[in-house]
Design a protein around this motif. Structure first.
Motif, mmCIF file in Angstrom:
data_model
loop_
_atom_site.group_PDB
_atom_site.id
_atom_site.type_symbol
_atom_site.label_atom_id
_atom_site.label_comp_id
_atom_site.label_asym_id
_atom_site.label_seq_id
_atom_site.Cartn_x
_atom_site.Cartn_y
_atom_site.Cartn_z
ATOM 1 N N PHE A 1 -30.163 -45.484 25.336
ATOM 2 C CA PHE A 1 -29.749 -46.161 24.113
ATOM 3 C C PHE A 1 -30.705 -47.294 23.740
ATOM 4 N N HIS A 2 -31.460 -47.771 24.729
ATOM 5 C CA HIS A 2 -32.324 -48.922 24.472
ATOM 6 C C HIS A 2 -33.750 -48.601 24.903
ATOM 7 N N PRO A 3 -34.362 -47.618 24.253
ATOM 8 C CA PRO A 3 -35.643 -47.100 24.753
ATOM 9 C C PRO A 3 -36.804 -48.052 24.534
ATOM 10 N N LEU B 1 -46.337 -40.555 28.259
ATOM 11 C CA LEU B 1 -45.328 -40.987 29.225
ATOM 12 C C LEU B 1 -45.810 -42.201 30.016
ATOM 13 N N PHE B 2 -47.053 -42.145 30.495
ATOM 14 C CA PHE B 2 -47.546 -43.244 31.320
ATOM 15 C C PHE B 2 -47.850 -44.484 30.476
ATOM 16 N N ALA B 3 -48.278 -44.264 29.238
ATOM 17 C CA ALA B 3 -48.611 -45.405 28.392
ATOM 18 C C ALA B 3 -47.350 -46.076 27.858
ATOM 19 N N ARG B 4 -46.364 -45.281 27.455
ATOM 20 C CA ARG B 4 -45.166 -45.838 26.836
ATOM 21 C C ARG B 4 -43.911 -45.185 27.395
ATOM 22 N N PRO B 5 -43.578 -45.435 28.651
ATOM 23 C CA PRO B 5 -42.347 -44.840 29.176
ATOM 24 C C PRO B 5 -41.149 -45.388 28.417
ATOM 25 N N ARG B 6 -40.254 -44.488 27.984
ATOM 26 C CA ARG B 6 -39.116 -44.908 27.174
ATOM 27 C C ARG B 6 -37.859 -45.069 28.006
ATOM 28 N N PRO C 1 -20.315 -38.949 36.009
ATOM 29 C CA PRO C 1 -19.889 -40.039 35.129
ATOM 30 C C PRO C 1 -20.109 -39.694 33.662
ATOM 31 N N GLN C 2 -19.191 -40.125 32.824
ATOM 32 C CA GLN C 2 -19.343 -39.932 31.376
ATOM 33 C C GLN C 2 -20.051 -41.137 30.770
ATOM 34 N N GLU C 3 -21.019 -41.621 31.496
ATOM 35 C CA GLU C 3 -21.788 -42.769 31.017
ATOM 36 C C GLU C 3 -23.213 -42.555 31.477
ATOM 37 N N CYS C 4 -24.104 -43.470 31.149
ATOM 38 C CA CYS C 4 -25.468 -43.324 31.613
ATOM 39 C C CYS C 4 -25.475 -43.420 33.144
ATOM 40 N N ALA C 5 -25.962 -42.384 33.825
ATOM 41 C CA ALA C 5 -25.911 -42.369 35.288
ATOM 42 C C ALA C 5 -26.807 -43.441 35.889
ATOM 43 N N PHE C 6 -27.755 -43.940 35.111
ATOM 44 C CA PHE C 6 -28.707 -44.906 35.644
ATOM 45 C C PHE C 6 -28.257 -46.344 35.411
ATOM 46 N N HIS C 7 -27.205 -46.552 34.589
ATOM 47 C CA HIS C 7 -26.920 -47.926 34.177
ATOM 48 C C HIS C 7 -26.636 -48.904 35.326
ATOM 49 N N ALA D 1 -29.524 -52.566 31.027
ATOM 50 C CA ALA D 1 -28.252 -51.951 30.655
ATOM 51 C C ALA D 1 -27.418 -52.905 29.821
ATOM 52 N N GLN D 2 -26.737 -52.355 28.825
ATOM 53 C CA GLN D 2 -25.839 -53.147 27.990
ATOM 54 C C GLN D 2 -24.482 -52.461 27.922
ATOM 55 N N ALA D 3 -23.581 -53.059 27.146
ATOM 56 C CA ALA D 3 -22.201 -52.576 27.119
ATOM 57 C C ALA D 3 -22.117 -51.106 26.714
ATOM 58 N N ASP D 4 -22.926 -50.683 25.725
ATOM 59 C CA ASP D 4 -22.793 -49.314 25.244
ATOM 60 C C ASP D 4 -23.239 -48.275 26.265
ATOM 61 N N CYS D 5 -23.995 -48.700 27.305
ATOM 62 C CA CYS D 5 -24.465 -47.751 28.315
ATOM 63 C C CYS D 5 -23.304 -47.194 29.139
ATOM 64 N N THR D 6 -22.221 -47.951 29.223
ATOM 65 C CA THR D 6 -21.071 -47.470 29.982
ATOM 66 C C THR D 6 -20.057 -46.775 29.073
ATOM 67 N N ALA D 7 -20.230 -46.934 27.758
ATOM 68 C CA ALA D 7 -19.254 -46.365 26.830
ATOM 69 C C ALA D 7 -19.424 -44.850 26.712
ATOM 70 N N SER D 8 -20.635 -44.377 26.642
ATOM 71 C CA SER D 8 -20.855 -42.935 26.579
ATOM 72 C C SER D 8 -22.224 -42.626 27.166
ATOM 73 N N ARG D 9 -22.486 -41.325 27.309
ATOM 74 C CA ARG D 9 -23.748 -40.934 27.923
ATOM 75 C C ARG D 9 -24.813 -40.805 26.853
ATOM 76 N N PRO D 10 -25.961 -41.440 27.027
ATOM 77 C CA PRO D 10 -27.001 -41.338 26.001
ATOM 78 C C PRO D 10 -27.583 -39.919 25.954
ATOM 79 N N PRO D 11 -27.669 -39.322 24.769
ATOM 80 C CA PRO D 11 -28.275 -37.991 24.672
ATOM 81 C C PRO D 11 -29.795 -38.077 24.703
ATOM 82 N N LEU D 12 -30.431 -36.951 25.008
ATOM 83 C CA LEU D 12 -31.894 -36.880 25.000
ATOM 84 C C LEU D 12 -32.343 -36.843 23.544
#
Lengths: 338, 326, 296
Positions: B320-322, B241-246, B285-291, B297-308
């Motif tokens: 979506f853009h880890p 996590l600390f070396a490569r936070p996604r 929100p039905q989108e990424c809460a952090f966007h 953040a890009q367009a697809d971040c508001t289109a739907s919520r990224p799954p884990l």
């Protein structure tokens, strides 16, 4: 940052504050603290709970009366001034507190709160005050719509910005900041710390920054003073203290604060101090740290070490074991974590 | 099988303004003998998630769904009487404020033996001997003397050790510690963290450590779950996590620390802020809460919520853009 | 955050003048049903006290041909044992009872709050002396204390008001002082001192407004207590003298005729109960409205 010849903004000399604690007990909150802050300098006063760091701040503002010692502002001794005589000088010193929820009067609007110092010192009123308040709020990143809000309508970070605006609106020479970001979340803390450094550099006030958080002082202080049980044990330029702490307590404190990097953190040698901080009701004789010090010798138990710098420079330490050619190493006795 | 398996946990609280969703579809497991850090800022839902396990949430106003399995048993549907046997015996909790968590009217020894006699039916003498052992286990000097003392005679650090002793009195399989060192000084914190490490090593206790302090996470945790606005946004072994936070939020938290200050173009040292504010817990929100706060953040971040989703070994992130965080 | 432009003319005002503030408070007050009921009751009683006696006729006029009459067109609330009109006596009694209740409480607040503020703020010897006195007087039950004072002051409405306000004083001082002790520890008070605020400013702009809640509650509890206290004093002959009516006097007079003319007890009893309710509801509403944290 400061030239030694410049007149210090704040000079505290041999400050002592003892509280009565009933039944003849005395709390030795502060016991002979001396420090000075130059123009535009940020001094980080670091210590754990019970070290007396907040009491020093309160004595400087005369929110509590020192038992003995002196506090001088821009060369003027304010220790014995009457409250009335002190009042005009209060323009130059302001304070920011830790708790964003108790530091603003809940019955006042943000506009009234920030305008208070202006009214108090009869600087401005009416439209002129409104203009200055709006401008100050903007400098701390709050819009004019905040003016008519009440404190409970703002977030913790916004409240601390209001506290800053209030403390800075008279452009004071000195700001005492008592743990101003300790109650905030990391992301909010980052923006408030950035704001404080920006304002400090732009407005040029001196700052006594009181905190328990070493990483915060490392970020913004020019110099550090480390307190333990009412006394300063070490003081010096920030970079120097972080690179080469001399007092065993400073060494322990630095090694105990975990760094946010698991690889580094797990390789570090940590000093886990034995025992507890002794009660300030009955501080130990000699060096106050000797009861927990891993390298203490007999002399430490009887003789009070003076804060002095045997090596040339601006880095005095109150430890018998620090000599011209020797610095104790508390971490030598420590184990690597895991 | 994991010791604890939380699946799609959702917790809402009824308030005057409607239902506040504190936790929204959180899933993770805890292995035996593992120290898992549940981290994030205030209001992210980390405490609510953990307190749902021993069912310590106010039952009248709580809406809970999803599954919490301890050792294969579903805790969410267990009758309260059985749950009471599990609390303290199999799952124990340590709270943030040691001074207010102990009863000031009883000795430390009494408060430890109380748990032992309730769950293990030990005799008074055996319980007292065990209490002394436990105080020794959590590193309290002179335990024979301390056993007869009252909480006000102990410092904050000592009280927290006593709380841990009470929590581990019945050798629980799972210990939940809610910000256990936040109220303590840093030199005291180091010792208390050592106690946790020691418990895990010697007793094999699994520990969920709720904390906002990434330094503590780096120090003690094996794995971490990062939460934001009621959801788990990233989970990974701590080194990874600390070396490569996604997730950009995890990265933002690390960069916001004073220790991570960078020198700006004007030569001033600055901290990297996370712009904006946490979304209201009333919104879902039905989108990424952090966007709105995200630098990548890009367009697809508001289109739907990224799954884990899985990104490498045991590393999950809800983004979506880890890869491409500036 | 950084690119916010300066407004050309800062027209946003924060303290928005007294008239604006009054309008805002009134709006907040109006939205709540319970305080409005309380206000209506209290206003109704004031109207009754001021105008009632003007329309109801002489409360002391006796009519021996119509004693203990049930309510009728001539006597809407009936008559008492001396044939006096119960409505006229209730209306006129409202003056006595409200004066005793409201005036004594206001007086106790006017005297007690400054003493409590000073004792809590300055502490030291002042606090010690004041609190010793308060503790001693609080050892006597309220009414016993009031009775003793009324006996000294002599039977009259003025005596009643003074005795009742004196009897309330210790509670007011104690509550005020307790609030001061809590609020003076708040950081915003320290910040004001650090700004160079005068003691008066801190006491009246910081500490007093923030202790208003408990004091208002105390007042709303004290007013009905004092109304009943007046009744007791009058019943004992230490209050207003016959034939001047008050609700308390009426209530105690009615006792002996409960089986023949129960309405004589019902009217004053009902009014005392309604006045209690009215002041309580009004007080709760005031406390909420004055506290900015309680919503729009």
């Amino acid at each position: 940052m400061t030239s030694p010849v410049a007149e210090p903004i704040l000079r505290v000399g041999e400050l002592v504050k003892h509280y009565g604690a009933g039944r003849g007990n005395v709390v030795h909150a502060v016991d002979g603290v001396s420090l000075s802050i130059g123009p535009g300098e940020v001094l980080g006063l670091v210590g754990e709970s019970g070290s007396g760091k907040s009491t020093v701040g309160k004595c400087i503002l005369r929110l509590t009366e020192p038992t003995s010692g002196t506090v001088s502002l821009v060369g003027r001794d304010i220790t014995h001034l009457s409250r009335r005589a002190l009042r005009p000088l209060r323009r130059d010193v302001h304070i920011v507190f830790q708790d964003p929820y108790s530091s603003l009067n809940p019955r006042f609007t943000i506009g009234q709160i920030v305008a208070e110092p202006l009214r108090r010192h009869r600087i401005a009123r009416g439209g002129e005050a409104a203009r200055q308040v709006t401008a100050m709020l903007e400098r701390v990143g709050l819009g004019a719509e905040t003016l008519s809000r009440f404190p409970h309508e703002l977030s913790g970070g916004q409240r601390q910005r209001v506290s800053l605006a209030r403390a800075l609106i008279l452009e004071p020479k000195l700001v005492v900041a008592d743990e101003p970001v300790s109650a905030l979340d990391v992301s909010v803390q980052a923006s408030v710390l950035n704001l404080i450094t920006d304002l400090q550099r732009d407005m040029g006030f001196s700052c006594l920054f009181i905190t328990h958080d070493l990483s915060v002082v490392e970020f913004l202080a020019d110099r550090i003073a480390v307190m333990y049980l009412g006394r300063i044990v070490e003081t010096g330029p920030t970079a120097e203290i972080f690179a080469a702490p001399r007092h065993p307590y400073t060494q322990a404190l630095l090694s105990a604060a975990p760094v946010p990097d698991p690889v580094k953190q797990r390789r570090r040698r940590r000093v886990v101090l034995s025992g507890e901080v002794p009660s300030p009701l009955d501080p130990p004789p000699g060096c106050r740290f000797h009861t927990r010090c891993p390298v203490a010798v007999d002399r430490c138990r009887t003789e009070v070490p003076e804060l002095r710098d045997l090596r040339l420079g601006d880095h005095p330490v109150a430890c018998h074991l620090v000599t011209t050619d020797h610095v104790p190493d508390a971490t030598a006795t420590a184990t690597a974590g895991e | 099988m994991s010791l604890l398996e939380i699946t799609d946990l959702t917790v809402g609280f009824d308030t005057e303004d409607g239902t506040v969703h504190a936790v929204k579809g959180v899933s993770f497991g805890v292995e035996r003998g593992e120290i898992l850090a549940l981290c994030g800022e205030s209001g992210c839902g980390k405490s609510v998630t953990a307190m749902a396990v021993p069912r310590l949430l106010p039952s009248a106003t709580t809406r809970l769904s999803g599954s919490i399995k301890l050792d294969g048993r579903e805790l969410t549907v267990l009758p309260e009487a059985e749950m009471r046997r599990i609390r303290g015996k199999e799952v124990a909790v340590v709270f943030q404020e040691p001074m207010t968590s102990l009863n000031p009217s009883f000795t430390v020894g009494y408060q430890i033996t109380e748990v032992l006699r309730r769950h293990e039916r030990l005799s008074a003498r055996a319980a007292r001997a065990r209490a002394v052992e436990l105080l020794e286990l959590v590193g309290i000097p002179a335990p024979h003397r301390r056993v007869g003392e009252y909480p006000h005679q102990l410092s904050g650090g000592m009280c927290q050790r006593v709380m841990i002793a009470i929590a581990v009195a019945c050798s629980p399989q799972l210990l939940i510690a809610d910000e256990p060192t936040t109220a303590l000084d840093v030199t005291i914190q180091a010792g208390v963290l050592d106690v946790f490490r020691d418990l895990r090593d010697r007793l094999g206790t699994a520990i969920i450590l709720i904390t906002h302090d990434l330094g503590v996470v780096a120090d003690i945790a094996d794995r971490a779950v990062v939460m934001y606005a009621g959801r788990a946004v990233e989970q990974a072994p701590v080194e990874e996590l600390f070396a490569r936070p996604r997730h950009p939020y995890s990265l933002g938290l690390m960069r916001a620390l004073p220790a991570a200050a960078v020198v700006g173009p004007d030569g001033r040292r600055r901290l990297t802020e996370i712009p904006g504010m946490v979304p209201s817990p009333l919104s879902d929100p039905q989108e990424c809460a952090f966007h709105p706060r995200c630098p990548s953040a890009q367009a697809d971040c508001t289109a739907s919520r990224p799954p884990l989703e899985r990104h490498g070994d045991a590393h999950l992130a809800a983004c979506f853009h880890p890869g491409g965080h500036p | 955050m950084a690119e916010k432009t300066h407004p050309p003319e800062p027209i946003v005002r924060w303290n928005s003048g007294r008239a604006d503030r009054r309008r805002r408070l009134w709006r907040r007050f109006r939205r709540r049903p319970m305080p409005m009921i309380g206000l209506t009751l209290v206003v109704a009683f004031l109207v009754l006290a001021v105008f009632g006696p003007l329309v109801s006729g002489d409360p002391s006029a006796q009519d021996y041909l119509a004693t203990l009459m049930p309510p009728s067109i001539d006597h809407p609330l009936g008559t008492d044992d001396l044939g006096r009109d119960a409505f006229a006596r209730v209306a006129s009694g409202a003056r006595t009872s409200l004066q005793a209740g409201v005036l004594s409480t206001l007086l106790a607040m006017a005297v007690g709050i400054p003493i409590g503020l000073a004792a809590g703020f300055y502490r030291r010897w002042l606090d010690s002396i004041v609190m010793r006195l308060v503790d001693v007087t609080l050892a006597f039950p309220f009414l016993v204390f009031a009775v003793g004072l009324a006996a000294i002051l002599g039977p009259s409405l003025r005596g009643v008001v003074l005795a009742l306000s004196f009897a309330q004083l210790p509670a007011v001082i104690r509550i005020t002082r307790g609030e001061v002790l809590a609020i003076r520890e708040m950081d915003y008070v320290s910040a004001a001192i650090a700004d160079g605020a005068t003691d008066g400013h801190i006491l009246f702009r910081y500490i007093l407004p923030n202790s208003a809640g408990p004091l208002i509650v105390q007042a709303t509890v004290a007013i009905p207590t004092a109304i009943i206290g007046e009744a007791t004093l009058s019943f004992l002959g230490l209050g207003v003298q016959p034939p001047t009516p008050s609700w308390g006097v009426m209530l105690s007079d009615a006792q002996q005729y409960l089986d023949q003319a129960p309405w004589l007890a019902i009217w004053p009893g009902l009014l005392i109960a309604l006045a209690t309710l009215g002041f309580n509801l009004l007080g709760d509403g005031l406390r909420d409205v004055l506290d900015p944290r309680s919503g729009p």
